[in-house]
Design a protein around this motif. Structure first.
Motif, PDB file in Angstrom:
ATOM      1  N   ALA A 141      26.098 -38.291   2.058  1.00  0.00           N
ATOM      2  CA  ALA A 141      25.272 -37.109   1.852  1.00  0.00           C
ATOM      3  C   ALA A 141      24.509 -37.231   0.533  1.00  0.00           C
ATOM      4  CB  ALA A 141      26.130 -35.850   1.856  1.00  0.00           C
ATOM      5  N   ALA A 180      27.828 -26.014  -2.061  1.00  0.00           N
ATOM      6  CA  ALA A 180      28.047 -25.822  -0.625  1.00  0.00           C
ATOM      7  C   ALA A 180      29.544 -25.775  -0.313  1.00  0.00           C
ATOM      8  CB  ALA A 180      27.389 -26.951   0.161  1.00  0.00           C
ATOM      9  N   ASN A 238      30.991 -22.435  -0.985  1.00  0.00           N
ATOM     10  CA  ASN A 238      30.275 -21.306  -0.399  1.00  0.00           C
ATOM     11  C   ASN A 238      31.112 -20.475   0.575  1.00  0.00           C
ATOM     12  OD1 ASN A 238      27.858 -19.808  -0.336  1.00  0.00           O
ATOM     13  ND2 ASN A 238      27.432 -20.647   1.684  1.00  0.00           N
ATOM     14  N   ILE A 255      25.014 -32.117   6.275  1.00  0.00           N
ATOM     15  CA  ILE A 255      25.460 -31.582   4.984  1.00  0.00           C
ATOM     16  C   ILE A 255      25.803 -30.104   5.149  1.00  0.00           C
ATOM     17  CG2 ILE A 255      24.972 -31.483   2.529  1.00  0.00           C
ATOM     18  CD1 ILE A 255      22.731 -33.446   2.927  1.00  0.00           C
ATOM     19  N   PRO A 256      27.032 -29.808   5.536  1.00  0.00           N
ATOM     20  CA  PRO A 256      27.425 -28.418   5.755  1.00  0.00           C
ATOM     21  C   PRO A 256      27.270 -27.604   4.468  1.00  0.00           C
ATOM     22  CG  PRO A 256      29.162 -29.930   6.473  1.00  0.00           C
ATOM     23  CD  PRO A 256      28.139 -30.744   5.749  1.00  0.00           C
ATOM     24  N   GLY A 257      26.771 -26.404   4.603  1.00  0.00           N
ATOM     25  CA  GLY A 257      26.685 -25.504   3.448  1.00  0.00           C
ATOM     26  C   GLY A 257      25.396 -25.608   2.661  1.00  0.00           C
ATOM     27  N   VAL A 258      24.618 -26.666   2.886  1.00  0.00           N
ATOM     28  CA  VAL A 258      23.320 -26.773   2.206  1.00  0.00           C
ATOM     29  C   VAL A 258      22.240 -26.463   3.238  1.00  0.00           C
ATOM     30  CG1 VAL A 258      21.711 -28.278   0.986  1.00  0.00           C
ATOM     31  CG2 VAL A 258      24.171 -28.521   0.598  1.00  0.00           C
TER      32      VAL A 258
END
Lengths: 451, 251
Positions: free
Chosen positions: A388, A409, A412, B90-93
């Motif tokens: 990522a 993230a 979050n 990309i989880p959360g972005v």
């Protein structure tokens, strides 16, 4: 002399002074607390539940205590101005371990029957009411730090919401630590939410970034009666010179709904215990928390959920981001007692070690004595996703920004648990600031700005 | 614009690229084909600066600059873009946050002010249409829960946002049905100009029916062993790679 002995001696020599500056209800438990402290001592690194925080070392220094309740010169409104956007709260202050009576909302702003204020004062004014709850959930036998707090606590905050009353506005309690010498404060919170009542309490910790060391001991008891809804947010924005040892005890009635969210944005050493008991069926608890630690900071969380009756549901989620040489620990125990059928208990602990020196320990403990239940647990410790990171960099996002976005993230979904939109927005801002390396402090807070 | 000379690269100590030479000029489309494991994806990874790969020899010039000396983000700022074979979730972005950060960092590099929120959203809307990307996708987390086709469309959307001078499409056709392929290829063609260039990495002629190459190169065992015009791709489609191996004296 062991760490604990100095407190026992201090208590013996100052017993009258302590009692003289507190209430009968609070004084009633002191002797028993000291006796327990003497026989059992403080937890040590050999105690399984305290292996990651050296409690004895925290209590060993010769701290000052304000047993004579000397007035500490401070105007909290000058020291603290919360800049939560659009978050209008009923604001109260506790300076060290004394309720600050000169600055509090006028009583008419509270719905009828609601009591909020100094625990010492309210326990004199409403002795029967306070005595019914004070010390009833906080188990001194279980933990020497709770006994020590009970022996010395002289004041704190009391909140009582009568049956059926809904307090729309969030109630905010700001704890401010201040001192010219190394200081130990023993603060006590007591919250009673009546049948069908609803309220939200936000507790913020701030401290002076002076050269002195603070040890803040806080015991918070929360009684939530049948059908009541209660949110408890605990936000630590203290400083590296602050150690905090806090225990929250929750007792939930039938069909009640409780949310607890413990957030550590800035600290020194923090040990948090959350003990929760379901006393009535069909109750629900969300217990979550997050922490961002770096440098030499440490965050250590212990949770204990007692599914004593059937048909209750608990959902636990704790997330930590560790940078620098920070250390973290999570131990989550869930007890499903014999006969507590149809229990649902879920636990998650996810951690990000974003630097090679950061260390995290995690330990789920599920103890299940009923056979018709749904329980799960998951614990992970990982690093930032390199794929990522590269993906983002290949789009022109700098490495530091990409790391920040990923860490943000990660936390979050704990922020998403917050049931107060204004606080959610504020938290996002603070967390982002924190990851950018700016201190996560209210911009208007002079306590934090001062050197 | 791009000049690769005698490029050698390793991953985990194993040499994958064994001397690549390639020159790309503005306005050109180059196709790189080759059997599995020949080093096609490694080439794209090395050009964009994936830290998992180590360059052991050779040089890459991009508009006169030493590309290999730049960080991945600066390569992007200089106008290099890779459409990933496997776009990363990309989880959360959120896509919006991700793209705004990317666009504004590029603008900062070029000495421009960040885009205002309104201008940015307008730009997003415009570029989204190029690949018929749903607004809903734009508000979700980066690639999270996207279908294979949506991920590839999202890559071309990002390319449209960043307006690169050189785009590398790494097996952009893999996993695409014929409609998605048409949309993706259509997007690439709309973005084509006299000033930019494209390197298309693919196994199949199929994509080249939509994106017409000027040059076709065969990569085999870490080297470009044959180069030609568009007809070479058709020949490969028909005859496979064995005749090339034969030419090399391997069979």
């Amino acid at each position: 002399m062991s760490a604990v002995q100095q407190y026992i001696d201090l208590y013996r020599s100052q017993r009258e002074l302590i009692a003289g500056h507190s209430s009968q209800v609070m004084n009633a438990l002191r002797d028993e607390a000291v006796a327990l402290l003497e026989s059992r001592g403080l937890p040590t690194l050999k105690d399984e539940e305290y292996r990651r925080t050296d409690i004895e070392a925290l209590y060993a220094p010769d701290y000052g205590l304000n047993l004579g309740r000397v007035n500490i010169e401070v105007n909290p409104y000058e020291v603290f101005r919360c800049d939560v956007p659009n978050l209008s709260t009923l604001l109260y202050f506790v300076v060290n371990d004394t309720f600050y009576a000169q600055a509090q909302p006028v009583a008419t702003k509270l719905p009828e029957g609601v009591i909020a204020g100094s625990l010492c004062e309210m326990s004199e004014k409403y002795p029967q009411l306070v005595a019914r709850y004070y010390g009833r959930a906080a188990d001194m036998k279980r933990d020497g730090t709770v006994a020590l707090n009970t022996a010395f606590a002289q004041d704190g905050f009391f909140l009582y919401i009568p049956d059926g009353v809904i307090v729309e506005k969030p109630i905010q309690l700001v704890n401010i630590l201040r001192g010219n010498v190394d200081f130990l404060v023993n603060r006590r919170l007591l919250v009673v939410v009546g049948k069908g009542a609803q309220a939200k309490l936000l507790v913020c910790d701030h401290s002076d970034e002076s050269s002195v060391q603070f040890l803040a001991s806080q015991v918070c008891e929360i009684f939530v009666d049948d059908d009541a809804v209660f949110d408890y947010y605990d936000m630590e924005e203290s400083s590296e010179n602050t150690a905090k040892v806090a225990s929250v005890f929750v007792r939930q009635g039938a069909r009640s709904n409780v949310l607890i969210n413990g957030i550590v944005l800035h600290n020194g050493v923090t040990r948090s215990n959350y003990y929760s008991t379901f006393a009535g069926e069909h109750a629900e608890l969300s217990l979550c928390g997050m922490g961002i630690v770096d440098k030499e900071q440490s965050v250590d969380t212990y949770t204990y959920i007692d599914h004593a009756v059937s048909h209750c549901r608990s959902n636990e989620l704790f997330k930590y981001v560790l940078n620098g040489s920070a250390r973290g620990s999570f131990c989550g125990r869930i007890l499903v007692r014999h006969g507590a059928q149809k229990t649902e208990a879920y636990q998650g602990n996810k951690n990000l070690c974003a630097s090679p020196l950061a260390k995290m320990y995690t330990k789920p403990q599920l103890e299940i004595y009923a056979d018709d239940v749904k329980c799960s647990h998951g614990a992970t410790i990982g690093q930032l996703d390199q794929n990522a990171l590269f993906y983002m960099r290949s789009r022109g996002i700098s490495e530091s920004e990409a790391r920040m976005l990923l860490m943000f993230a990660f936390t979050n979904d704990v922020i998403e648990q917050v049931r107060l939109d204004a606080l959610k927005d504020r938290l996002r801002q603070l967390v982002e600031k924190r990851f950018r390396g700016e201190l996560a402090k209210c911009s208007g807070c002079q306590a934090c700005r001062q050197e | 614009m791009l000049k690769i000379t005698d490029l050698h690269a390793n991953i985990n100590g194993k040499e994958i690229l064994k001397g690549i030479d390639l020159e790309v000029r503005p306005g050109e489309v180059h196709a790189i084909m080759g059997p599995n494991g020949s080093g096609k994806s490694t080439l794209s990874a090395v050009l964009t600066g994936n830290p998992a790969y180590e360059v052991t020899r050779g040089s890459v010039e991009f508009y006169g600059k030493d590309l290999l000396a730049l960080s991945p983000e600066d390569r992007s700022h200089e106008g290099l873009f890779l459409s990933f074979q496997y776009p990363v979730e990309i989880p959360g972005v959120s896509m919006v946050n991700f793209m705004r950060t990317a666009v504004n960092e590029q603008r900062k590099y070029r000495g421009l002010e960040p885009l205002s929120a309104t201008d940015f959203l307008k730009l997003m809307r415009e570029k989204r249409e190029i690949v018929e990307l749903d607004n809903k996708l734009a508000s979700r987390s980066v690639n999270e829960g996207f279908s294979g086709g949506e991920k590839k469309r999202n890559e071309i959307f990002q390319m449209a946002m960043l307006e690169p001078r050189l785009s590398i499409l790494d097996e952009t056709d893999s996993g695409l049905d014929i409609d998605a392929l048409r949309i993706v290829a259509g997007g690439v063609n709309k973005l084509k100009s006299e000033k930019n260039a494209t390197i298309v990495i693919t196994h199949y002629q199929r994509l080249l029916d939509y994106i017409a190459p000027d040059f076709v190169h065969v990569l085999y065992k870490g080297r470009i062993v044959k180069s030609g015009g568009p007809e070479l791709a058709l020949e490969l489609e028909e005859r496979g790679y064995d005749w090339i191996k034969k030419e090399l004296g391997e069979i």
